[in-house]
Design an enzyme around this catalytic site. Sequence first.
Site, mmCIF file in Angstrom:
data_model
loop_
_atom_site.group_PDB
_atom_site.id
_atom_site.type_symbol
_atom_site.label_atom_id
_atom_site.label_comp_id
_atom_site.label_asym_id
_atom_site.label_seq_id
_atom_site.Cartn_x
_atom_site.Cartn_y
_atom_site.Cartn_z
ATOM 1 N N GLY A 12 0.844 -1.184 0.000
ATOM 2 C CA GLY A 12 0.000 0.000 0.000
ATOM 3 C C GLY A 12 0.881 1.235 0.000
ATOM 4 C CB ALA A 13 0.374 4.536 1.571
ATOM 5 C CB VAL A 14 3.994 2.532 4.528
ATOM 6 C CG1 VAL A 14 5.330 2.118 5.113
ATOM 7 C CG2 VAL A 14 3.443 3.763 5.243
ATOM 8 C CD1 TRP B 182 1.317 -13.043 2.469
ATOM 9 C CD2 TRP B 182 3.087 -13.603 1.206
ATOM 10 N NE1 TRP B 182 0.918 -13.047 1.158
ATOM 11 C CE2 TRP B 182 1.981 -13.382 0.368
ATOM 12 C CE3 TRP B 182 4.310 -13.966 0.644
ATOM 13 C CZ2 TRP B 182 2.061 -13.514 -1.016
ATOM 14 C CZ3 TRP B 182 4.397 -14.101 -0.734
ATOM 15 C CH2 TRP B 182 3.284 -13.888 -1.546
ATOM 16 C CB ALA C 6 3.214 6.976 1.848
ATOM 17 C CE LYS D 134 4.598 8.102 12.881
ATOM 18 N NZ LYS D 134 3.534 7.252 12.602
ATOM 19 C CB SER E 149 -2.471 5.592 7.517
ATOM 20 O OG SER E 149 -2.343 5.823 8.902
ATOM 21 N N PRO F 141 -11.643 -0.794 6.644
ATOM 22 C CG PRO F 141 -11.602 -3.035 7.272
ATOM 23 C CD PRO F 141 -11.381 -2.138 6.093
HETATM 24 N N1 LIG Z 1 0.310 6.040 4.877
HETATM 25 C C1 LIG Z 1 1.138 6.704 5.661
HETATM 26 O O1 LIG Z 1 1.565 7.819 5.338
HETATM 27 C C2 LIG Z 1 1.610 6.112 6.960
HETATM 28 C C3 LIG Z 1 2.527 6.860 7.704
HETATM 29 C C4 LIG Z 1 2.993 6.330 8.895
HETATM 30 C C5 LIG Z 1 2.586 5.083 9.310
HETATM 31 N N2 LIG Z 1 1.688 4.376 8.577
HETATM 32 C C6 LIG Z 1 1.346 3.033 9.060
HETATM 33 O O2 LIG Z 1 1.950 2.090 8.185
HETATM 34 C C7 LIG Z 1 1.139 0.887 8.104
HETATM 35 C C8 LIG Z 1 0.740 0.677 6.654
HETATM 36 O O3 LIG Z 1 -0.098 1.775 6.305
HETATM 37 P P1 LIG Z 1 -0.463 2.166 4.811
HETATM 38 O O4 LIG Z 1 -1.004 3.546 4.884
HETATM 39 O O5 LIG Z 1 0.662 1.870 3.892
HETATM 40 O O6 LIG Z 1 -1.649 1.137 4.544
HETATM 41 P P2 LIG Z 1 -2.358 0.758 3.153
HETATM 42 O O7 LIG Z 1 -2.106 1.824 2.143
HETATM 43 O O8 LIG Z 1 -3.745 0.415 3.506
HETATM 44 O O9 LIG Z 1 -1.575 -0.523 2.689
HETATM 45 C C9 LIG Z 1 -1.691 -1.761 3.328
HETATM 46 C C10 LIG Z 1 -1.495 -2.823 2.271
HETATM 47 O O10 LIG Z 1 -1.507 -4.093 2.909
HETATM 48 C C11 LIG Z 1 -2.113 -4.999 1.989
HETATM 49 N N3 LIG Z 1 -2.514 -6.196 2.704
HETATM 50 C C12 LIG Z 1 -3.446 -6.335 3.663
HETATM 51 N N4 LIG Z 1 -3.532 -7.612 4.043
HETATM 52 C C13 LIG Z 1 -2.622 -8.295 3.318
HETATM 53 C C14 LIG Z 1 -2.224 -9.660 3.266
HETATM 54 N N5 LIG Z 1 -2.791 -10.593 4.038
HETATM 55 N N6 LIG Z 1 -1.254 -10.024 2.392
HETATM 56 C C15 LIG Z 1 -0.681 -9.105 1.581
HETATM 57 N N7 LIG Z 1 -1.006 -7.787 1.593
HETATM 58 C C16 LIG Z 1 -1.971 -7.397 2.462
HETATM 59 C C17 LIG Z 1 -3.255 -4.195 1.419
HETATM 60 O O11 LIG Z 1 -3.713 -4.814 0.247
HETATM 61 P P3 LIG Z 1 -4.914 -4.237 -0.651
HETATM 62 O O12 LIG Z 1 -4.266 -3.227 -1.540
HETATM 63 O O13 LIG Z 1 -5.429 -5.423 -1.367
HETATM 64 O O14 LIG Z 1 -5.892 -3.610 0.314
HETATM 65 C C18 LIG Z 1 -2.576 -2.860 1.188
HETATM 66 O O15 LIG Z 1 -1.973 -2.801 -0.076
HETATM 67 C C19 LIG Z 1 -0.053 1.150 9.025
HETATM 68 O O16 LIG Z 1 0.201 0.640 10.305
HETATM 69 C C20 LIG Z 1 -0.134 2.678 9.058
HETATM 70 O O17 LIG Z 1 -0.765 3.165 10.210
HETATM 71 C C21 LIG Z 1 1.193 4.862 7.398
HETATM 72 C C1 LIG Z 2 -0.061 10.731 11.367
HETATM 73 C C2 LIG Z 2 0.997 10.548 10.303
HETATM 74 C C3 LIG Z 2 0.682 11.418 9.103
HETATM 75 C C4 LIG Z 2 2.292 11.071 10.927
HETATM 76 O O1 LIG Z 2 3.430 10.609 10.286
HETATM 77 C C5 LIG Z 2 1.161 9.078 9.903
HETATM 78 O O2 LIG Z 2 1.765 8.354 10.921
HETATM 79 C C6 LIG Z 2 -0.105 8.346 9.439
HETATM 80 O O3 LIG Z 2 -0.685 8.761 8.449
HETATM 81 O O4 LIG Z 2 -0.470 7.333 10.061
#
Ligand SMILES: NC(=O)c1ccc[n+]([C@@H]2O[C@H](COP(=O)([O-])OP(=O)(O)OC[C@H]3O[C@@H](n4cnc5c(N)ncnc54)[C@H](OP(=O)(O)O)[C@@H]3O)[C@@H](O)[C@H]2O)c1
Ligand SMILES: CC(C)(CO)[C@@H](O)C(=O)[O-]
Length: 321
Positions: A17-19, A88, A146, A198, A268, A278
């Site tokens: 996904g994003a990260v 995995w 991201a 964090k 996120s 969810p």
């Molecule tokens: N986005 C940000 O900027 C950010 C910043 C800091 C921290 N975080 C944290 O980083 C973590 C990831 O966040 P994200 O924003 O990247 O989430 P996301 O965009 O929702 O990406 C999660 C990915 O995991 C995949 N997935 C779920 N179950 C799976 C499985 N069983 N096998 C393989 N792939 C699977 C999803 O697939 P599908 O595409 O099919 O749904 C999706 O592509 C979270 O804990 C979030 O809180 C995010």
């Molecule tokens: C809150 C946030 C933008 C800070 O880095 C990030 O952790 C997120 O999207 O979960």
Amino acid sequence: MNPGVTGGVTVAVVGMGAVGTALAGALAAAGHDVVACGRRPLSSIEVVGAGGTATYPVRWAAEPADVGPVALTILATKIHDTGGAAGWLAALTSTGGDVLVAQNGVDQAERVGPLIGGAGGSHRGAGSVGVGSVGVVVPALVYVNAERVAPGVVRTRRSDCDLVVPGTDEAAPVADLLAGAGLVVERSADFATAAWRKMLTNVSANPITALTGRRVEVLAEQQVAELAMRVLTEAVAVANAEGARLTDADARDVLTWLQTLAPGSTTSMLQDRDAGRPLEHDGLTGTVVRLGDRHGIDVGANRTLLSLLSAVSPAAGSASR
Ligand SMILES: NC(=O)c1ccc[n+]([C@@H]2O[C@H](COP(=O)([O-])OP(=O)(O)OC[C@H]3O[C@@H](n4cnc5c(N)ncnc54)[C@H](OP(=O)(O)O)[C@@H]3O)[C@@H](O)[C@H]2O)c1
Ligand SMILES: CC(C)(CO)[C@@H](O)C(=O)[O-]
């Protein structure tokens, strides 16, 4: 992973996904063999940043047998999808390699340690979980901002740090690999405090943006900022009861940091709400509320946010994907 290895290794990413895509882009740009493990076929990824769009090749694996030996597995699913990725994780680590847990929350290593192939899950060093003779689970605090704009396409907004990992010897090879790929990696001597710092960003910005449907700019509005401070000061009390060393000044600093993120930055949880997926509230706000109750700390503001998030979040498994 052998200490000192910094180039041309195979890295599996579970959770593209994003990260996951942002980290995969950095590693592919540095010449590593990146394997996208997941449900959607991908042969390349695009990272859209301030300097333009870059495209990188990735290998896609539908199942663990397609991957081969890996030096590092990155887990970048949402917290509530960790169990779904267990197959995995067990298979990819059964022949060796370390795991980077790129997820929010405060117990990344404890959450993932028991899922590792042949794991004993015994603790080895602050914040990392040793996996017998196989490898190490390294928790990462993700500061990459991201946004998933399409499958395999991510928009990144840089902050001054990408990842924080424990400053332990066990975590050093993974930190070196990531830093060698151009990521800004901080090595924390007090990872418990860093993890709670964090967590402060996530228990304030994520619920408030998801519930208001607005990006981080909403945190600059006075009444919203006052609510965020109540949420943050409660979370600081819980953090300190759990062994972190934070003050209300840290809470104010976190809010100021969030208020000065690049314009348009999202969270996120807001992305999940917009996509009908969810929400990750149980692992974030739910953790603060449960621990607050355990320590007898008033967590009224967090509890209110948790009730509202539970009411708007579809159950895991019912998301529109
Ligand atoms: N986005 C940000 O900027 C950010 C910043 C800091 C921290 N975080 C944290 O980083 C973590 C990831 O966040 P994200 O924003 O990247 O989430 P996301 O965009 O929702 O990406 C999660 C990915 O995991 C995949 N997935 C779920 N179950 C799976 C499985 N069983 N096998 C393989 N792939 C699977 C999803 O697939 P599908 O595409 O099919 O749904 C999706 O592509 C979270 O804990 C979030 O809180 C995010
Ligand atoms: C809150 C946030 C933008 C800070 O880095 C990030 O952790 C997120 O999207 O979960």
